[in-house]
Design a protein around this motif. Structure first.
Motif, PDB file in Angstrom:
ATOM      1  N   ALA A 323       0.912  -1.323  -0.142  1.00  9.08           N
ATOM      2  CA  ALA A 323       0.084   0.010   0.099  1.00  9.08           C
ATOM      3  C   ALA A 323       0.883   1.139   0.040  1.00  9.08           C
ATOM      4  CB  ALA A 323      -0.935   0.080   1.337  1.00  9.08           C
ATOM      5  N   ARG A 324       0.881   1.859  -1.020  1.00  9.72           N
ATOM      6  CA  ARG A 324       1.613   3.352  -1.164  1.00  9.72           C
ATOM      7  C   ARG A 324       0.764   4.337  -0.459  1.00  9.72           C
ATOM      8  NH1 ARG A 324       6.710   2.534  -3.203  1.00  9.72           N
ATOM      9  NH2 ARG A 324       6.604   0.516  -4.293  1.00  9.72           N
ATOM     10  N   ILE A 325       1.169   5.247   0.577  1.00  4.24           N
ATOM     11  CA  ILE A 325       0.335   6.181   1.194  1.00  4.24           C
ATOM     12  C   ILE A 325       0.764   7.492   1.022  1.00  4.24           C
ATOM     13  CG2 ILE A 325      -0.757   6.742   3.324  1.00  4.24           C
ATOM     14  CD1 ILE A 325      -1.147   3.666   2.542  1.00  4.24           C
ATOM     15  N   ALA A 326       0.078   8.403   0.396  1.00  6.42           N
ATOM     16  CA  ALA A 326       0.423   9.744   0.065  1.00  6.42           C
ATOM     17  C   ALA A 326       0.914  10.515   1.208  1.00  6.42           C
ATOM     18  CB  ALA A 326      -0.557  10.473  -0.766  1.00  6.42           C
ATOM     19  N   PHE A 327       2.306  11.175   1.068  1.00 10.91           N
ATOM     20  CA  PHE A 327       2.716  12.142   2.136  1.00 10.91           C
ATOM     21  C   PHE A 327       3.527  13.159   1.570  1.00 10.91           C
ATOM     22  CE2 PHE A 327       6.795   9.946   2.323  1.00 10.91           C
ATOM     23  CZ  PHE A 327       7.515  10.801   2.817  1.00 10.91           C
ATOM     24  N   VAL A 328       4.071  13.193   0.412  1.00  9.54           N
ATOM     25  CA  VAL A 328       4.816  14.089  -0.292  1.00  9.54           C
ATOM     26  C   VAL A 328       4.126  14.640  -1.594  1.00  9.54           C
ATOM     27  CG1 VAL A 328       7.298  13.288   0.364  1.00  9.54           C
ATOM     28  CG2 VAL A 328       6.290  12.337  -1.483  1.00  9.54           C
ATOM     29  N   PRO A 329       4.331  15.801  -1.870  1.00 13.79           N
ATOM     30  CA  PRO A 329       3.669  16.073  -2.974  1.00 13.79           C
ATOM     31  C   PRO A 329       3.895  15.369  -3.947  1.00 13.79           C
ATOM     32  CG  PRO A 329       4.918  18.042  -1.844  1.00 13.79           C
ATOM     33  CD  PRO A 329       5.469  16.799  -1.442  1.00 13.79           C
ATOM     34  N   GLU A 330       2.756  15.457  -5.332  1.00  8.73           N
ATOM     35  CA  GLU A 330       2.864  14.536  -6.345  1.00  8.73           C
ATOM     36  C   GLU A 330       3.940  14.972  -7.222  1.00  8.73           C
ATOM     37  OE1 GLU A 330      -0.725  12.824  -8.142  1.00  8.73           O
ATOM     38  OE2 GLU A 330      -1.648  14.465  -7.464  1.00  8.73           O
ATOM     39  N   GLY A 331       4.461  14.048  -7.938  1.00  8.76           N
ATOM     40  CA  GLY A 331       5.718  14.173  -8.606  1.00  8.76           C
ATOM     41  C   GLY A 331       7.028  14.121  -8.084  1.00  8.76           C
ATOM     42  N   THR A 332       7.116  14.181  -6.718  1.00 10.45           N
ATOM     43  CA  THR A 332       8.149  14.171  -5.770  1.00 10.45           C
ATOM     44  C   THR A 332       8.917  12.585  -5.858  1.00 10.45           C
ATOM     45  OG1 THR A 332       7.310  15.493  -4.201  1.00 10.45           O
ATOM     46  CG2 THR A 332       9.164  14.277  -3.311  1.00 10.45           C
ATOM     47  N   SER A 333      10.205  12.744  -6.274  1.00 16.88           N
ATOM     48  CA  SER A 333      10.680  11.426  -6.389  1.00 16.88           C
ATOM     49  C   SER A 333      11.323  10.839  -4.702  1.00 16.88           C
ATOM     50  CB  SER A 333      12.154  11.571  -7.291  1.00 16.88           C
ATOM     51  OG  SER A 333      13.018  10.372  -7.070  1.00 16.88           O
ATOM     52  N   SER A 334      11.296   9.672  -4.614  1.00 12.71           N
ATOM     53  CA  SER A 334      12.024   8.925  -3.446  1.00 12.71           C
ATOM     54  C   SER A 334      13.516   9.191  -3.491  1.00 12.71           C
ATOM     55  CB  SER A 334      11.681   7.521  -3.388  1.00 12.71           C
ATOM     56  OG  SER A 334      12.008   6.804  -4.482  1.00 12.71           O
ATOM     57  N   HIS A 335      14.146   8.871  -2.164  1.00 15.08           N
ATOM     58  CA  HIS A 335      15.681   9.367  -2.265  1.00 15.08           C
ATOM     59  C   HIS A 335      15.824  10.740  -2.561  1.00 15.08           C
ATOM     60  CE1 HIS A 335      16.980   4.829  -3.028  1.00 15.08           C
ATOM     61  NE2 HIS A 335      15.736   4.864  -2.457  1.00 15.08           N
ATOM     62  N   SER A 336      15.009  11.395  -2.174  1.00 12.97           N
ATOM     63  CA  SER A 336      14.883  13.309  -2.397  1.00 12.97           C
ATOM     64  C   SER A 336      15.108  13.882  -0.946  1.00 12.97           C
ATOM     65  CB  SER A 336      13.806  13.640  -3.254  1.00 12.97           C
ATOM     66  OG  SER A 336      12.569  13.408  -2.438  1.00 12.97           O
ATOM     67  N   GLN A 337      15.500  15.147  -1.138  1.00  8.34           N
ATOM     68  CA  GLN A 337      15.403  15.729   0.190  1.00  8.34           C
ATOM     69  C   GLN A 337      14.082  16.322   0.729  1.00  8.34           C
ATOM     70  OE1 GLN A 337      18.395  17.027   1.594  1.00  8.34           O
ATOM     71  NE2 GLN A 337      16.985  17.680   3.130  1.00  8.34           N
ATOM     72  N   GLU A 338      13.078  16.167  -0.377  1.00  8.72           N
ATOM     73  CA  GLU A 338      11.694  16.603   0.048  1.00  8.72           C
ATOM     74  C   GLU A 338      11.296  15.474   0.994  1.00  8.72           C
ATOM     75  OE1 GLU A 338       8.053  19.150  -1.724  1.00  8.72           O
ATOM     76  OE2 GLU A 338       9.124  18.180  -3.065  1.00  8.72           O
ATOM     77  N   PHE A 339      11.739  14.203   0.800  1.00 15.48           N
ATOM     78  CA  PHE A 339      11.062  13.124   1.542  1.00 15.48           C
ATOM     79  C   PHE A 339      11.744  13.232   2.650  1.00 15.48           C
ATOM     80  CE2 PHE A 339       9.416  10.402  -1.831  1.00 15.48           C
ATOM     81  CZ  PHE A 339       8.658   9.286  -1.233  1.00 15.48           C
ATOM     82  N   LEU A 340      12.992  13.593   2.784  1.00 16.71           N
ATOM     83  CA  LEU A 340      13.611  13.740   4.180  1.00 16.71           C
ATOM     84  C   LEU A 340      13.210  15.101   5.027  1.00 16.71           C
ATOM     85  CD1 LEU A 340      16.326  12.573   5.378  1.00 16.71           C
ATOM     86  CD2 LEU A 340      17.572  14.363   4.393  1.00 16.71           C
ATOM     87  N   ASP A 341      12.928  16.239   4.056  1.00  9.30           N
ATOM     88  CA  ASP A 341      12.502  17.368   4.912  1.00  9.30           C
ATOM     89  C   ASP A 341      11.034  17.187   5.605  1.00  9.30           C
ATOM     90  OD1 ASP A 341      14.753  18.757   4.008  1.00  9.30           O
ATOM     91  OD2 ASP A 341      13.624  19.526   2.237  1.00  9.30           O
ATOM     92  N   LEU A 342      10.045  16.356   5.172  1.00 16.64           N
ATOM     93  CA  LEU A 342       8.916  15.983   5.505  1.00 16.64           C
ATOM     94  C   LEU A 342       8.775  14.852   6.487  1.00 16.64           C
ATOM     95  CD1 LEU A 342       6.518  16.540   2.264  1.00 16.64           C
ATOM     96  CD2 LEU A 342       6.926  17.904   4.463  1.00 16.64           C
ATOM     97  N   GLY A 343      10.141  13.919   6.726  1.00 11.74           N
ATOM     98  CA  GLY A 343      10.020  13.096   7.437  1.00 11.74           C
ATOM     99  C   GLY A 343       9.359  12.947   8.994  1.00 11.74           C
ATOM    100  N   LYS A 344       9.447  14.092   9.559  1.00 14.06           N
ATOM    101  CA  LYS A 344       8.629  14.468  11.064  1.00 14.06           C
ATOM    102  C   LYS A 344       7.570  15.220  10.755  1.00 14.06           C
ATOM    103  CE  LYS A 344      11.349  14.440  14.527  1.00 14.06           C
ATOM    104  NZ  LYS A 344      12.619  14.940  15.424  1.00 14.06           N
ATOM    105  N   ALA A 345       7.086  15.503   9.697  1.00 13.99           N
ATOM    106  CA  ALA A 345       6.179  16.441   9.392  1.00 13.99           C
ATOM    107  C   ALA A 345       4.602  15.695   9.882  1.00 13.99           C
ATOM    108  CB  ALA A 345       6.104  16.974   8.120  1.00 13.99           C
TER     109      ALA A 345
END
Length: 387
Positions: A323-345
């Motif tokens: 099950a893939r669950i949305a938590f980063v904006p659409e179009g965001t790649s995994s292994h990215s800074q955006e994944f990291l930045d939202l890790g505790k959001a």
């Protein structure tokens, strides 16, 4: 009954968020996830699961089981918790808390139906092939279906993933002075260049969803010396494991031909073999029905084709779905800074919660109606004949 399952998750969700944040703050690379695995193991033990810590040669893997009555099937739920060098840039800190939250909710809420629930902690997904090693050593094979969750840009499921053969090729030639006695040399580098070119020609005559990549991993040396040794890395991929076998055979012929043309010898070493995911439409449908009922964010159609993962080796052996669950904006790649930045959001916390609830309610569907497992196994067998 599903309402009771969901209420159990609501009772412990703050603890799940805390676990996720703790794993995020203590990122560990593949096979070194001692902090994360201990954290998850301790919480499962505290909640009545029988936990086996360290599985075979994989010290940071675990198996936790809870049985209620006598059931024919073992329902497996898997989680990852390894980080990247950048930290948790793929969101694995959320998986363990979400999955064990689902497991604990089922244990607490479902008292009147028989089931066997097995949680597997699977380290080293990021480049380590942890699930492959665990399968090789006999683990995971004791479950009948496998479920996972993973954060991403949308709430959806996958249909297929790519099989991949990662191969290192060494060519061995004969060194000589390239200017004074070139005729005495046999260039290993020439052989590698011919192999690269052979792959380019092969690319014209394979199915369109085949992928082939290559690079030089050891440099051949100065220009005025005929290279006696060189190594290249090749990655061969297909959405069909059986077709990948055909590609590998043709690739091996290319390597053999390159050696014959240059008077060199060669050695091929397969580093990793990732299998293609066999579609599991019944599990996929259950996951998405529950996601819709729960109001999960950004629900999208299934991803028909995805990249390579060691979960593919599990789902080539038995039915499984993630099950893939949305938590980063659409179009965001995994292994990215955006994944990291939202890790505790807030979005990460919602991902943990929705993941736990979606997996738990899907597990309940399988417990309530074991015929769904039987049907999924039969469907799996039919698709595997083709893949």
């Amino acid at each position: 009954m599903k309402d009771l399952v969901i209420k159990e998750i609501d009772k412990i969700k703050e603890k799940l968020f805390e676990l996720s944040d703790q794993i995020f703050d203590n990122p560990e690379l593949c096979y070194k996830e001692f902090f994360a695995s201990n954290l998850l193991e301790d919480y499962l033990e505290e909640n009545g699961f029988e936990v086996e810590r360290g599985l075979g040669s994989v010290e940071t893997a675990f198996r936790a089981k809870y049985s209620n009555g006598d059931s024919k099937y073992n329902i497996g739920i898997l989680c990852e918790y390894d980080a990247l060098p950048m930290g948790h840039g793929c969101g694995h800190q959320m998986q363990g808390p979400s999955i064990i939250g689902a497991a604990i909710a089922i244990k607490e809420a479902v008292k009147d139906l028989p089931y066997n629930l097995i949680v597997y902690g699977t380290p080293a997904e990021e480049g380590g092939g942890g699930k492959m090693k665990m399968l090789d050593e006999g683990f995971i094979k004791d479950i009948d279906v496998a479920l996972m969750m993973h954060g991403g840009p949308a709430t959806q499921v996958d249909v297929k993933s790519m099989a991949m053969s990662s191969r290192y090729v060494k060519f061995f030639g004969k060194s000589s002075h390239a200017a004074l006695k070139p005729e005495a040399g046999r260039s290993a580098f020439d052989a590698l260049l011919l192999a690269f070119q052979g792959v380019e020609f092969l690319r014209e005559h394979v199915k369109e969803d085949t992928r082939m990549h290559y690079t030089v991993t050891t440099l051949p040396g100065p220009a005025n010396v005929v290279p006696s040794k060189v190594e290249g890395h090749f990655s061969l991929r297909s959405y069909n494991s059986k077709y990948l076998d055909e590609i590998v055979e043709r690739f091996n012929d290319i390597i053999k031909g390159a050696a014959l043309m240059t008077g060199t010898t060669y050695e091929i070493r397969e580093d990793r073999r990732l299998e293609s995911k066999i579609p599991a439409y019944i599990l996929n449908d259950l996951i998405m029905k529950n996601a819709r009922k729960l109001g999960a964010p950004r629900i999208r159609e299934a991803r028909e084709k995805t990249g390579s993962t060691d979960f593919g080796n599990v789902t080539y052996l038995l039915p499984g779905s993630c099950a893939r669950i949305a938590f980063v904006p659409e179009g965001t790649s995994s292994h990215s800074q955006e994944f990291l930045d939202l890790g505790k959001a807030k979005e990460a916390r919602e991902c943990v919660e929705f993941g736990a609830k979606i997996i738990a309610t899907t597990v309940y569907d399988l417990i309530e109606n074991p015929k769904l497992i039987e049907k999924q196994i039969e469907e799996f067998k039919e698709y595997k004949k083709k893949m």
